[in-house]
Design a protein around this motif. Structure first.
Motif, short mmCIF file in Angstrom:
data_model
loop_
_atom_site.label_atom_id
_atom_site.label_comp_id
_atom_site.label_asym_id
_atom_site.label_seq_id
_atom_site.Cartn_x
_atom_site.Cartn_y
_atom_site.Cartn_z
N LEU A 1 1.11 -24.04 25.23
CA LEU A 1 0.68 -25.19 26.04
C LEU A 1 -0.66 -24.92 26.71
N ALA B 1 -3.97 -27.04 26.16
CA ALA B 1 -4.70 -27.66 27.28
C ALA B 1 -6.18 -27.30 27.22
N GLU B 2 -6.49 -26.05 26.92
CA GLU B 2 -7.90 -25.62 26.84
C GLU B 2 -8.64 -26.37 25.72
N GLU C 1 -7.76 -29.26 24.21
CA GLU C 1 -7.83 -30.69 24.51
C GLU C 1 -8.97 -30.97 25.50
N PHE C 2 -9.14 -30.04 26.43
CA PHE C 2 -10.19 -30.16 27.45
C PHE C 2 -11.58 -30.17 26.79
N ARG D 1 -12.04 -33.46 24.83
CA ARG D 1 -12.23 -34.60 25.72
C ARG D 1 -13.66 -34.63 26.25
N LYS D 2 -14.16 -33.46 26.64
CA LYS D 2 -15.54 -33.42 27.13
C LYS D 2 -16.55 -33.78 26.03
N PHE E 1 -0.33 -36.43 19.96
CA PHE E 1 -1.15 -36.11 21.12
C PHE E 1 -2.12 -34.99 20.71
N LEU F 1 -15.72 -39.59 32.46
CA LEU F 1 -15.00 -38.88 31.41
C LEU F 1 -14.83 -37.40 31.77
N ALA G 1 -12.12 -37.22 34.29
CA ALA G 1 -10.83 -37.42 33.63
C ALA G 1 -10.40 -36.15 32.90
N ALA G 2 -11.33 -35.54 32.17
CA ALA G 2 -11.01 -34.33 31.40
C ALA G 2 -10.50 -33.22 32.31
N GLU G 3 -11.15 -33.05 33.46
CA GLU G 3 -10.74 -32.01 34.41
C GLU G 3 -9.32 -32.27 34.93
N GLU H 1 -6.94 -34.25 33.58
CA GLU H 1 -5.96 -34.15 32.48
C GLU H 1 -5.62 -32.67 32.21
N PHE H 2 -6.65 -31.84 32.31
CA PHE H 2 -6.48 -30.39 32.08
C PHE H 2 -5.49 -29.79 33.09
N ARG I 1 -1.94 -31.11 32.32
CA ARG I 1 -1.38 -30.52 31.11
C ARG I 1 -0.88 -29.10 31.40
#
Lengths: 396, 396
Positions: free
Chosen positions: A171, A175-176, A178-179, A182-183, A200, B171, B174-176, B178-179, B182
């Motif tokens: 997980l 998370a890393e 996905e981060f 997203r950026k 996801f 964004l 949001a990314a921070e 969401e991180f 998660r």
């Protein structure tokens, strides 16, 4: 951020109109977000009415202003409910349809009944195969966006090499990554068309968890953080000498790519090490044979036969009893588009500028899974890579 | 990670059976993931058949082993397709249903037709209102999970205070956040039942973007990173003296909570500053009047009237022309559950241990939006907070 050009939208609905005539449809009425995005450039609450000839009408309940801003079609109009449709059609001189196509694979029964009630003369059939046929062949504009999404998953892949270490959980790794995505503009939502299917970012898991089957029609499933999700990363801790799967869907400006790479700390045990080599060989076989004109089923059969010859009959595309009958899937706005590189698709053929992900994977219950996945474009003379990260097993 | 206890599952299906009898149903057949999770503890490909009396049958295509592991019901059995259902029912001595409930608000037409074909004697009606009625009242077990999800969104709120600064994009913020979520076990997938509705963690946006209407039935929408998403964070840069909305859905062990807080750098201009105070006052009014027995519509009407008295007729719950007709929504496994704190719900009443989010918000096009949102539990003597972060406007 791109707004779909009007010329793209026009080419798309005209391709659909060409297919509607032999299918005997007067019109197609679309309401699902992925189809609306493809055919209108905007995902408002509303309906797109495409007659067999003439201009499509985008009827929008909420938000009409957004639709006007984002949609390059000529005819964008407000409406309040399905009841307004007959009147709107009359405004444009369109007769009520008697043979209507709708997205019967995704439209819920109760909502369908509301449309059926206001168009009682219409015999409704499933327009989704036509819609999917149009969407399967990508324009240069679409392929450019998918290349941007491929840059995004390459950054995820590069970051994975920095982050993976003994002791972090699947997980935390997810998370890393996905981060990072997203950026880089990952849109978050990854659309999957089939009922109940959801994704996801992708599947990030290690060791025995990578061999856990799940509800999704995918070769690997994973445990997930809880049974309401039932797929993907869990709280398992990463150890040395086990496969770490990074199966990640890039998603940029509405388009998806799919890439899988395998990482490990200190090398993989047999049979996993050899299986990685062999899955790579199956990808090479695909590249030798995939050309415009080859049937989807022939690609599957040939690659599946090679997997069996190499000794993976009970391990290919899932653990025994949970094997799926495909090796690849088209993708673009959704991750389960045409073409299906799957058993039994012996009529439909590859066409130039179709795009698909191909993911030969081998699964050993209790031990783990390995494999490779790339997203390709069908060119005249064979496949071209859209995803491009280094293809070797990454030993850290 | 929790596995739903067998005693929970038993209480749930028995509550459904009690409602099925007066509704005239022989059985309910469920196939949608959120309902399957609630009634079986597991989201496999399959169908749950609940007869009006007797044990439910969970018929599972993929993955049967996972269902066995996760599901606390007594009768979990493999099946391959809807065709097997009549035989399976016969195995258990259950007659073929003549009056069957299905989830007609979510089941797609084509899939419905496959079930209808194998149960031709069944008159099918929509079981979703019954399912929603059962799911609306939470057990102590469920409320405990929602409290865990509230801890998660409080961590998001705390992190927002550290991260927000002039010059980062919505964004990036949001990314921070969401991180953080998660890493705290956020399950990623946030389920929304209504057709085409989707949500990615929530809505994080600033300034004029927070006042942009979108397709979703929500008071705020946002621009999103591209028109295929059309909601949520965009690439807009955060400035001083504008509202920064952190509307975030915590999601833990299958359950959701929803919380909104507003941040700003250096104070808000009027009318936004006063509007925050007034939205808070509307939440206070709700707390004064919400009790078991009050109708959902009465809560809406009272709070909406107060909003109008305070001068927000054209700004409450959306910008003029894009206002939604609710102020709150039940939530649990999905984010759009009963009760609907909405106009026109004048029959259905609050019951003890219903949970809902209440989100009075004021929207000023071109300027931004403010408001507050918390998730509450209905107790005998009024509302109890599930989300609990500090409620003041956060001035950084």
């Amino acid at each position: 951020m791109r707004l779909t050009p009007a010329s793209e939208l026009e080419a798309r609905y005209k391709k659909l109109q060409v297919l509607m005539e032999p299918a005997g449809l007067d019109a197609v009425l679309m309401i699902q977000s992925a189809d609306l995005f493809y055919f209108t450039g905007s995902v408002q609450q509303g309906a797109l009415y495409v007659p067999v000839s003439g201009e499509p009408l985008y009827l929008v309940r909420k938000d009409y202003g957004r639709a006007r801003m984002e949609c390059g079609l000529r005819e964008v109009h407000p409406f309040k409910s399905p009841k307004d449709i007959p009147g709107r059609l009359a405004d444009f001189g369109y007769p009520l349809p008697t043979r209507l196509g709708m997205e019967l694979d995704v439209v819920p029964v109760a909502l369908f009944q509301r449309f059926q009630a206001v168009l009682p003369e219409a015999k409704v059939s499933d327009a989704t195969p036509l819609i999917r046929t149009v969407r399967a062949v990508k324009s240069a504009y679409e392929i450019d966006i998918m290349k941007d999404a491929a840059l995004q998953v390459d950054k995820v892949y590069q970051r994975a090499k920095e982050v993976i270490r003994v002791g972090i959980t699947d997980l935390e790794l997810a998370a890393e990554l996905e981060f990072v995505a997203r950026k880089e503009g990952h849109q978050g939502i990854t659309r999957m068309r089939a009922f109940n299917n959801e994704l996801f970012f992708g599947h990030i898991f290690s060791g025995a968890d990578s061999a856990a089957p799940a509800f999704l029609d995918t070769p690997l499933g994973g445990i997930g953080v809880n049974p309401s999700i039932g797929q993907g990363a869990s709280y398992k801790t990463i150890k040395a000498n086990e496969p770490i799967i990074v199966d990640f869907a890039g998603a940029f400006d509405g388009y998806l790519v799919d890439q899988t790479r395998v990482f490990c700390i200190g090398g993989l045990p047999e049979p996993l090490r050899q299986a990685y080599v062999d899955m790579y060989q199956i990808q090479n076989r695909l590249k030798e044979i995939a050309r415009p004109g080859v049937t989807w089923g022939a690609l599957y059969d040939d690659c599946h036969r090679l997997a069996c010859e190499l000794g993976y009959a009970d391990h290919f595309m899932g653990s025994k009893g949970a094997q799926v009958s495909f090796i690849g899937h088209g993708l673009g706005v959704e991750i389960d588009e045409y073409p299906f590189i799957a058993r039994g698709f012996n009529e439909q053929t590859l066409e130039e500028n179709m795009t698909f992900a191909f993911e030969p994977k081998a699964v050993y219950p209790g031990l783990g899974a390995v494999g490779i996945e790339n997203t390709f474009r069908v060119a005249k003379d064979g496949l071209k890579h859209i995803t491009f990260s280094n293809e070797e097993l990454v030993v850290l």
